[in-house]
Design a protein around this motif. Structure first.
Motif, mmCIF file in Angstrom:
data_model
loop_
_atom_site.group_PDB
_atom_site.id
_atom_site.type_symbol
_atom_site.label_atom_id
_atom_site.label_comp_id
_atom_site.label_asym_id
_atom_site.label_seq_id
_atom_site.Cartn_x
_atom_site.Cartn_y
_atom_site.Cartn_z
ATOM 1 N N GLY A 1 6.074 16.822 -11.040
ATOM 2 C CA GLY A 1 6.374 15.476 -10.568
ATOM 3 C C GLY A 1 7.378 14.722 -11.415
ATOM 4 N N ASN A 2 6.932 13.579 -11.937
ATOM 5 C CA ASN A 2 7.830 12.715 -12.714
ATOM 6 C C ASN A 2 8.312 13.364 -14.000
ATOM 7 N N ASP A 3 7.555 14.328 -14.538
ATOM 8 C CA ASP A 3 8.018 15.056 -15.727
ATOM 9 C C ASP A 3 9.314 15.799 -15.430
ATOM 10 N N ALA A 4 9.383 16.407 -14.241
ATOM 11 C CA ALA A 4 10.600 17.123 -13.843
ATOM 12 C C ALA A 4 11.774 16.165 -13.747
ATOM 13 N N VAL A 5 11.522 14.964 -13.254
ATOM 14 C CA VAL A 5 12.577 13.958 -13.142
ATOM 15 C C VAL A 5 13.079 13.559 -14.529
ATOM 16 N N GLU A 6 12.150 13.319 -15.448
ATOM 17 C CA GLU A 6 12.523 12.948 -16.820
ATOM 18 C C GLU A 6 13.306 14.061 -17.515
ATOM 19 N N GLN A 7 12.885 15.309 -17.302
ATOM 20 C CA GLN A 7 13.600 16.452 -17.887
ATOM 21 C C GLN A 7 15.031 16.510 -17.347
ATOM 22 N N ASP B 1 0.837 -1.208 0.000
ATOM 23 C CA ASP B 1 0.000 0.000 0.000
ATOM 24 C C ASP B 1 0.871 1.257 0.000
ATOM 25 N N LEU B 2 1.961 1.217 0.784
ATOM 26 C CA LEU B 2 2.865 2.371 0.843
ATOM 27 C C LEU B 2 3.489 2.629 -0.515
ATOM 28 N N GLU B 3 3.949 1.576 -1.179
ATOM 29 C CA GLU B 3 4.577 1.744 -2.492
ATOM 30 C C GLU B 3 3.591 2.347 -3.498
ATOM 31 N N MET B 4 2.359 1.875 -3.484
ATOM 32 C CA MET B 4 1.330 2.411 -4.382
ATOM 33 C C MET B 4 1.039 3.881 -4.052
ATOM 34 N N SER B 5 0.999 4.198 -2.766
ATOM 35 C CA SER B 5 0.741 5.577 -2.336
ATOM 36 C C SER B 5 1.855 6.516 -2.781
ATOM 37 N N LEU B 6 3.093 6.043 -2.693
ATOM 38 C CA LEU B 6 4.229 6.856 -3.125
ATOM 39 C C LEU B 6 4.168 7.115 -4.630
ATOM 40 N N LEU B 7 3.820 6.095 -5.386
ATOM 41 C CA LEU B 7 3.696 6.257 -6.837
ATOM 42 C C LEU B 7 2.579 7.249 -7.179
ATOM 43 N N GLU B 8 1.488 7.212 -6.420
ATOM 44 C CA GLU B 8 0.395 8.163 -6.630
ATOM 45 C C GLU B 8 0.836 9.596 -6.329
ATOM 46 N N ASP C 1 3.619 10.824 -7.248
ATOM 47 C CA ASP C 1 4.629 11.147 -8.259
ATOM 48 C C ASP C 1 6.050 10.831 -7.821
ATOM 49 N N VAL C 2 6.188 9.918 -6.886
ATOM 50 C CA VAL C 2 7.518 9.451 -6.509
ATOM 51 C C VAL C 2 7.982 8.461 -7.581
ATOM 52 N N ALA C 3 9.216 8.598 -8.032
ATOM 53 C CA ALA C 3 9.754 7.697 -9.059
ATOM 54 C C ALA C 3 9.729 6.263 -8.560
ATOM 55 N N ILE C 4 9.493 5.328 -9.473
ATOM 56 C CA ILE C 4 9.318 3.918 -9.079
ATOM 57 C C ILE C 4 10.558 3.371 -8.364
ATOM 58 N N ASP C 5 11.758 3.735 -8.818
ATOM 59 C CA ASP C 5 12.989 3.275 -8.158
ATOM 60 C C ASP C 5 13.043 3.735 -6.706
ATOM 61 N N VAL C 6 12.591 4.963 -6.489
ATOM 62 C CA VAL C 6 12.614 5.547 -5.144
ATOM 63 C C VAL C 6 11.556 4.888 -4.260
ATOM 64 N N ILE D 1 14.025 13.295 -7.443
ATOM 65 C CA ILE D 1 14.875 13.802 -8.512
ATOM 66 C C ILE D 1 16.368 13.680 -8.215
ATOM 67 N N GLY D 2 16.776 14.004 -7.006
ATOM 68 C CA GLY D 2 18.196 13.927 -6.657
ATOM 69 C C GLY D 2 18.716 12.509 -6.700
#
Length: 353
Positions: free
Chosen positions: A283-289, A85-92, A94-99, A319-320
């Motif tokens: 969110g994840n767009d900033a990471v991709e950029q 549940d925590l992992e799904m919540s983090l993804l919601e 906009d936390v990167a999947i690796d993180v 991002i970091g």
């Protein structure tokens, strides 16, 4: 700031606490048939009449028995659904999947096998485990901006900073904030308006420079961006200025011509520091950029803007770690002073208080 992420973390702590507490309750309180008042009274009378004082040894043995009953070892089964549940919540958020995966794995590593007692504050224990996991994610080593600045001052050379990022992230305003940051430290900056593709960018920077009393080097719209940056560096050297802040064009990171232009600026002026400016709300767009800019021109550090309006917090958390470069500042408003130095402890404080 980061309200949604904070709520999800608190929800996880509550779930884990309830899960472990419920298991303890099951162990400590076996199901018994209800007794009548007469039976309870009779048992109490008999017990009091036959009870003998315990020896120290007997008391110690009884304490061991009750300690064992009241102690619970956290198993993987106890928390596996909560961690999912925590992992799904983090993804919601906009936390990167690796993180998201790393945080849950670290939390699992710190919790599984640990013994907790009824008297132990499970909430505090779980909270500390999460803090440790998040702090590890946020702790990214990189170039020390203050150390480089001091080295340049000792050599009587200007400290050259190049800013990259797409349009709309607040890059121009961030450059103005950085100019104010250096002014407040007794340093003299000069701004290079090297985004020559947009007349609006030159005008906006000129407005900020005039308000701050900072010199701006600019050419006409359509001029060579590298030439503007070169002139700004030469001006700083001739006039003894301490810092050169170079704006760059902010088209999409997939634009090959844009990346070529920035690579040319880098070759011509050899910046000491390259800062990626990203919008935390994306969110994840900033990471991709950030990944694309780092691959194309190299990034030394990150500034995230609009953090004051960011409820999710995914970009700040991810991002970091993803590009292995530190966040050094967060933009928290439109004022020149609205620039917060970023430290892992600061973000942990935001998430856990």
């Amino acid at each position: 700031m980061f309200e949604a992420l904070k709520k999800k973390i608190n929800k996880t702590i509550t779930k884990i606490t309830k899960k472990i507490s419920d298991k303890e309750k099951t162990i400590e309180e076996p199901i018994k048939e209800p007794k009548t008042i007469e039976e309870e009274t009779e048992e109490k009378t008999i017990e009091e009449s036959i009870r003998e004082p315990e020896t120290i040894e007997e008391e110690g043995e009884r304490f061991k028995i009750f300690s064992f009953i009241r102690e619970k070892t956290i198993s993987e089964k106890d928390i596996e659904d909560v961690l999912w549940d925590l992992e799904m919540s983090l993804l919601e958020s906009d936390v990167a999947i690796d993180v998201a995966e790393k945080i849950t794995k670290e939390l699992k590593k710190q919790l599984v096998g640990k013994k907790v007692k009824r008297s132990t504050d499970i909430i505090e224990y779980t909270q500390e485990a999460l803090k440790n996991s998040i702090k590890e994610i946020l702790t990214v080593n990189g170039k020390d901006i203050n150390k480089i600045l001091q080295e340049k001052k000792n050599k009587k050379e200007p400290f050259i900073i190049m800013f990259v990022g797409i349009n709309g992230t607040g890059k121009t305003t961030t450059i103005a904030k950085m100019a104010k940051y250096f002014l407040d430290r007794g340093l003299t900056p000069v701004i290079a308006a090297s985004d020559t593709f947009r007349a609006g960018a030159i005008e906006q920077l000129t407005h900020h420079a005039e308000k701050l009393g900072v010199k701006i080097i600019k050419h006409e719209k359509g001029a060579d961006p590298a030439a503007v940056a070169f002139d700004a560096v030469e001006h700083a050297r001739a006039k003894g200025k301490d810092v050169v802040l170079i704006d760059t064009a902010g088209r999409m990171q997939t634009n090959v011509n844009l990346m070529d232009e920035m690579a040319k600026i880098k070759r011509v002026v050899k910046p000491d520091f390259i800062i990626f400016v990203g919008d935390s709300l994306t969110g994840n767009d900033a990471v991709e950029q950030a990944i694309k800019f780092d691959e194309s021109v190299g990034v030394d550090a990150i500034i995230l803007t609009k953090a004051d309006a960011d409820a999710k917090g995914g970009a700040a958390l991810s991002i970091g770690y993803v590009i292995n470069k530190p966040i050094i500042f967060l933009g928290t408003g439109q004022g020149y002073e609205d620039l917060v130095e970023f430290k892992p402890e600061w973000m942990i404080h935001q998430l856990f208080t």
